[in-house]
Design an enzyme around this catalytic site. Structure first.
Site, PDB file in Angstrom:
ATOM      1  N   HIS A  51       0.641  -1.025  -0.075  1.00  0.00           N
ATOM      2  CA  HIS A  51      -0.011   0.091  -0.011  1.00  0.00           C
ATOM      3  C   HIS A  51       0.808   1.347   0.085  1.00  0.00           C
ATOM      4  O   HIS A  51       0.625   2.223  -0.728  1.00  0.00           O
ATOM      5  CB  HIS A  51      -1.007  -0.210   1.467  1.00  0.00           C
ATOM      6  CG  HIS A  51      -1.807   1.254   1.451  1.00  0.00           C
ATOM      7  ND1 HIS A  51      -2.782   1.333   0.795  1.00  0.00           N
ATOM      8  CD2 HIS A  51      -1.620   2.248   2.235  1.00  0.00           C
ATOM      9  CE1 HIS A  51      -3.555   2.397   1.038  1.00  0.00           C
ATOM     10  NE2 HIS A  51      -2.963   3.058   1.780  1.00  0.00           N
ATOM     11  N   TYR A  54       4.100   0.628  -3.091  1.00  0.00           N
ATOM     12  CA  TYR A  54       3.844   0.295  -4.316  1.00  0.00           C
ATOM     13  C   TYR A  54       5.017  -0.674  -5.135  1.00  0.00           C
ATOM     14  O   TYR A  54       5.594  -0.426  -6.272  1.00  0.00           O
ATOM     15  CB  TYR A  54       3.936   1.442  -5.262  1.00  0.00           C
ATOM     16  CG  TYR A  54       2.843   2.347  -5.111  1.00  0.00           C
ATOM     17  CD1 TYR A  54       2.725   3.308  -3.822  1.00  0.00           C
ATOM     18  CD2 TYR A  54       1.943   2.795  -6.040  1.00  0.00           C
ATOM     19  CE1 TYR A  54       1.685   3.855  -3.536  1.00  0.00           C
ATOM     20  CE2 TYR A  54       0.736   3.604  -5.838  1.00  0.00           C
ATOM     21  CZ  TYR A  54       0.633   4.171  -4.500  1.00  0.00           C
ATOM     22  OH  TYR A  54      -0.229   5.153  -4.274  1.00  0.00           O
ATOM     23  N   HIS A  97      -9.743   3.082  -1.030  1.00  0.00           N
ATOM     24  CA  HIS A  97     -10.248   2.672   0.278  1.00  0.00           C
ATOM     25  C   HIS A  97     -10.988   1.589   0.234  1.00  0.00           C
ATOM     26  O   HIS A  97     -12.018   1.376   1.249  1.00  0.00           O
ATOM     27  CB  HIS A  97     -10.734   3.810   1.097  1.00  0.00           C
ATOM     28  CG  HIS A  97     -10.039   4.103   2.476  1.00  0.00           C
ATOM     29  ND1 HIS A  97     -10.747   4.489   3.614  1.00  0.00           N
ATOM     30  CD2 HIS A  97      -8.941   4.140   2.508  1.00  0.00           C
ATOM     31  CE1 HIS A  97      -9.646   4.675   4.369  1.00  0.00           C
ATOM     32  NE2 HIS A  97      -8.739   4.464   4.172  1.00  0.00           N
ATOM     33  N   ASP A 273       0.339  15.520   5.446  1.00  0.00           N
ATOM     34  CA  ASP A 273      -0.659  14.990   5.939  1.00  0.00           C
ATOM     35  C   ASP A 273      -0.262  13.578   6.599  1.00  0.00           C
ATOM     36  O   ASP A 273       0.708  13.121   6.189  1.00  0.00           O
ATOM     37  CB  ASP A 273      -2.038  14.565   5.052  1.00  0.00           C
ATOM     38  CG  ASP A 273      -1.623  13.710   4.159  1.00  0.00           C
ATOM     39  OD1 ASP A 273      -0.807  14.000   3.389  1.00  0.00           O
ATOM     40  OD2 ASP A 273      -2.189  12.848   3.948  1.00  0.00           O
TER      41      ASP A 273
END
Lengths: 774, 114
Positions: A51, A54, A97, A273
């Site tokens: 995830h 990659y 998601h 983030d």
């Protein structure tokens, strides 16, 4: 200070339990020059998961074209950014998601929305629109209905609350997604070009400030366990449940406003983030991108729960958090802004000099060559990420910051086409018996997605000119803080697992073509593309072949149409019970309407109007809904496209759409062919149609790319423009009456078609969730 | 069977430990404004009250725990607990509609999702 060896040294079983292979564990030991501590092992495990890293797809993604003059930021950052003129840039990103939504649909989808929003405002952009391509199993399955209702409620619950409109998406039902639904989320943001920021830590001594929610055990190991392992038995799903993350849209709203104010006032030097892999990812990536190191005090991270271990704090995926890099002199101002927006702000770390420069602070900028001699690893001089247990406390981790991302394994996994490829390609659905009446096939393919999009507030911010349900969403290019502009943005998300299952390469080419055509139907020219590649288990050679083919198809179509790929996301291991999903690349094309002066024509007919088909005539049915869904035929060869002709069609359609009053309706021919395109135009406007000259069910249901239906009061003008562009144009018939008639093939009343269209979704799902019925 | 009868039950549905509780956090953040600055660890859940006919108190608790796990809660993120289970004074129950006459699954979270 040397890291304190973990008291229970990380054994073989531990790294495997965390999802690392023996080779990967050995590589970590080689990087560090010693066995990793628990904290280090946990950080590598999440950062090197499929995830985050990659590792199976990166080699292939390099083949995508990513450059164009308008591209300010390409793939690899939090979002792609393109310059759209007038001093305005647009940030765009799409993510999956899927696995969290399969386990807990409401929170899975809600936190997907939250995560994609943060990717956008991290770049300094104000989020102005969300879109959600969704894929589920058949509605006959009660579990599917539970998933659909939960996912849609989660998207609307979060999106509507946070104040960003959900303007559209895609909805696909096919048996292969029954146990592994796909939930992709896209966000679009806008910013003044000069506010663009990147997630970089610079300036030794600057502070790392954690903004937003408290840190709990949310999603511990979620990235590696949830996203990188297939779903097996039901019992395994239960075991995965404790790592569910819960979203808080009101906290996110405060975080958006606080971060944009911090950026507007130039109070941060970098911002990032926290998503998958939490603090481990945010601290290492900001440090690595800036070529710096970072000391993080794990005790300074404010927590929601007692007794959290340092590795839990570093890998927690608690939502609604950001990491800002702040000069010490600005800290008080940053805290004041955060207080005003009721956002928590805690200093958790310090930016440090890269290895080799440490202890020689005076040498910064002196031009001295840094030797970087270090016995701990073979790395070139680079910053180190150190995790400390309290200021000056024990060193729990000490790793080269870049190694968590840049040194992640890169796999050239074996790939092979399916053994029966030639056999499947030669089985043309043209051999299927022709239906005596095409009406019932057409009715069965109608589906009004209004049950879904009525739950979304798509008018928030008052920029939505064309909302959900049409070919492309069209938005005004406006937001607080932006320079004035008369431009508009058009956006379309597209997928077609049927085409890609028949031929992943050509299917993906046609997908790009269709998405660009949708944007043209909004009056725009394409400027950028983002993609979300949803595939099965990469350890299956056929799946890797599908991925590789899809990437090549996307690359070739994007090159031919001059559309740069500015971002993407890869979701692998989409499988249940050993069966991989059909290859499901999703593309989103962003277009710019140079002068948005009026509402563009929609998917509609006008009484008395002439219906004209633009583009080539085709009868190919391979991969069509008629062949696959109605006849269970999944073979044949897709109808190829002419990229050069398609580019001319894009220009023609955007030109026609932009002419004042020329078109009364426009719709691209896609799923379900001319039959469904015509019916959708009729149903959305309540005006019937009578057309003729369609060459049997083949031409009626063919989904070959590059065709558009328009309704106009001035067919001569349309035909003249088409002739000028070298595009075929043919009058099919007239709009009017209360029936949908295709001579010799279809004859049905509007009322009967409307009942089939409206009921296809709504009749299966909870009526209390549909605002239209309450 | 002296205990056969109707039982009054109160079930609490609450977020599992460690699951983020934005509603609880909002309540906790708002309390100091009203002068309640000594309140900590607020968690918001729900309580459901109903009556159930059962062979005895154990059976009443068992059927309550079962239905709480399967319908009243989302076992992915919530736990349930039977807070109260006591006989309703004077209630009589017709036979044949009594929980506990057959096996009852007691593990909360064992089902509930189709």
């Amino acid at each position: 200070m040397e890291p304190v060896p973990s008291e229970n040294p990380a054994g073989e079983a531990l790294h495997r339990a965390l999802g690392l292979t023996d080779d990967e564990a050995a590589q970590i030991t080689a990087i560090l020059g010693r066995p990793p501590t628990h904290v280090e092992l946990a950080m590598y495990a999440v950062m090197w998961s499929e995830h985050c890293s990659y590792k199976s797809s990166r080699l292939h993604l390099r083949r995508l074209p990513t450059e164009a003059p308008q591209v300010l930021v390409g793939p690899g950052e939090n979002a792609g950014v393109v310059d759209v003129g007038d001093g305005i840039a647009v940030a765009i990103r799409i993510e999956s998601h899927n696995h969290p939504s399969a386990v807990e649909p409401y929170q899975g989808a809600a936190t997907g929305v939250g995560g994609i929003l943060r990717d956008i405002f991290t770049m300094g952009a104000r989020p102005i629109a969300l879109m959600d391509p969704l894929f589920f199993g058949d509605l006959d399955d009660p579990r599917t209905r539970w998933l659909v209702e939960g996912v849609v409620a989660g998207i609307s619950g979060y999106g509507n609350s946070v104040g960003v409109p959900t303007v559209g998406g895609e909805l696909t039902f096919a048996p292969g997604y029954a146990r592994n639904p796909l939930v992709n989320v896209l966000c679009l943001g806008v910013l003044p070009v000069d506010r663009l920021v990147l997630g970089r830590a610079s300036g030794a001594g600057n502070l790392a400030v954690l903004l937003g929610s408290l840190t709990g055990r949310d999603g511990i190991g979620g990235v590696s366990v949830l996203a990188s392992a297939g779903f097996g038995a039901e019992a395994a799903d239960d075991a995965k449940r404790p790592s569910v993350q819960v979203g808080d849209p009101f906290e996110e709203k405060r975080l958006i406003e606080a971060c944009l104010e911090l950026l507007d006032r130039h109070l941060v030097v970098g911002i990032q983030d926290l998503g998958g892999a939490g603090l481990a990812c945010a601290t290492s990536e900001t440090a690595a991108r800036g070529g710096m190191g970072m000391d993080v005090d794990v005790r300074a991270v404010p927590r929601r729960e007692d007794g959290m271990a340092p590795f839990e704090v570093m890998t927690s995926e608690s939502q609604e958090r950001m990491l800002a890099i702040v000069a010490p002199a600005d800290l008080a101002a940053v805290q004041a802004v955060c207080e005003r927006w009721e956002v928590r702000a805690s200093v958790v770390g310090t930016v440090t000099e890269p290895a080799g420069a440490a202890g020689a602070a005076g040498a910064v900028g002196s031009g001295e060559v840094v030797t970087g001699a270090t016995t701990m690893s073979a790395h070139p001089p680079a910053g180190r990420l150190r995790i400390l247990d309290g200021p000056g406390g024990a060193v729990l981790a000490d790793v080269p910051a870049a190694s968590l991302s840049d040194d992640a394994p890169l796999y050239q996994r074996p790939l092979a086409p399916p053994a029966d490829l030639q056999q499947r390609r030669s089985a043309d659905p043209a051999a299927l018996p022709a239906p005596s009446d095409c009406t019932s096939d057409m009715l069965a393919m109608l589906l009004d997605p209004a049950w879904v999009f009525r739950q979304y507030d798509h008018d928030l911010l008052l920029n939505t000119v064309v909302g959900p349900g049409g070919d492309a969403v069209v938005l005004r290019l406006a937001a607080p803080g932006l320079p004035p502009s008369g431009k508009g943005l058009a956006l379309s998300t597209d997928s077609n697992p049927r085409w890609c299952s028949v031929d992943p390469r050509l299917g993906t080419e046609l997908l790009v073509a269709e998405s660009a055509l949708n944007v043209a139907c909004g009056g725009a020219h394409p400027v950028a593309l983002v993609n979300c590649l949803n595939f099965g288990n990469p350890e299956h050679p056929e799946v890797m072949w599908q991925l590789s083919e899809a990437v090549d198809g996307m690359a070739s179509a994007c090159r031919a149409l001059g559309i740069p790929v500015v971002g993407g996301n890869v979701s692998l291991y989409n499988e249940s019970g050993g069966a991989d999903i059909d290859p499901t690349p999703v593309v989103a094309v962003l277009g710019v309407v140079e002068r948005l002066e009026r509402v563009p024509p929609s998917v509609a007919l006008a009484d008395g109007g002439t219906i004209v088909a633009l583009g080539p005539r085709t009868t190919g049915l391979a991969g069509s809904r008629w062949a696959v869904e109605r006849r269970g035929h999944r073979g044949g060869a897709l109808t190829p496209w002419d990229a050069e002709e398609h580019a001319r069609l894009l220009g023609l359609v955007a030109d026609l759409v932009g002419r004042d009053g020329l078109l009364q309706g426009v719709h691209d021919v896609a799923d379900g062919g001319i039959a469904v395109a015509l019916a959708e135009c009729a149903l959305r406007s309540g005006v019937g149609a009578r057309v003729g000259g369609i060459d049997g069910h083949g031409e009626l249901f063919s989904e070959a790319a590059g065709r558009v239906l328009v309704c106009t009061a001035d067919p001569a003008a349309v035909e003249a423009a088409a002739a000028g562009a070298g595009i075929g144009a043919r009058v099919l018939g007239r709009a009017g009456g209360d029936r949908i008639v295709v001579d010799g093939l279809v004859d049905v009343t509007l009322a009967e078609a409307a009942a089939a269209w409206r009921g296809a979704l709504a009749d299966h799902l909870d009526p209390s969730r549909d605002p239209a019925t309450s | 069977m002296p205990d056969v009868g109707r039982y009054e039950v109160l079930v609490e549905v609450r977020l599992r430990p460690g699951i983020a509780d934005p509603q609880g956090a909002t309540v906790e953040r708002a309390l100091p404004a009203l002068g309640f600055d000594a309140v900590h660890r607020v968690r918001v859940g729900k309580a459901i009250r109903f009556e159930v006919d059962a062979a005895d108190e154990r059976a009443a608790r068992s059927v309550t725990a079962d239905l709480a796990g399967r319908l009243l809660s989302n076992p992915v993120i919530e736990d349930t607990e039977v807070l109260v289970c006591r006989p309703v004074d004077g209630a009589t129950v017709a036979s044949g509609a009594v929980a506990g006459a057959h096996d009852v699954h007691t593990e909360a979270g064992s089902g509930g999702r189709p």
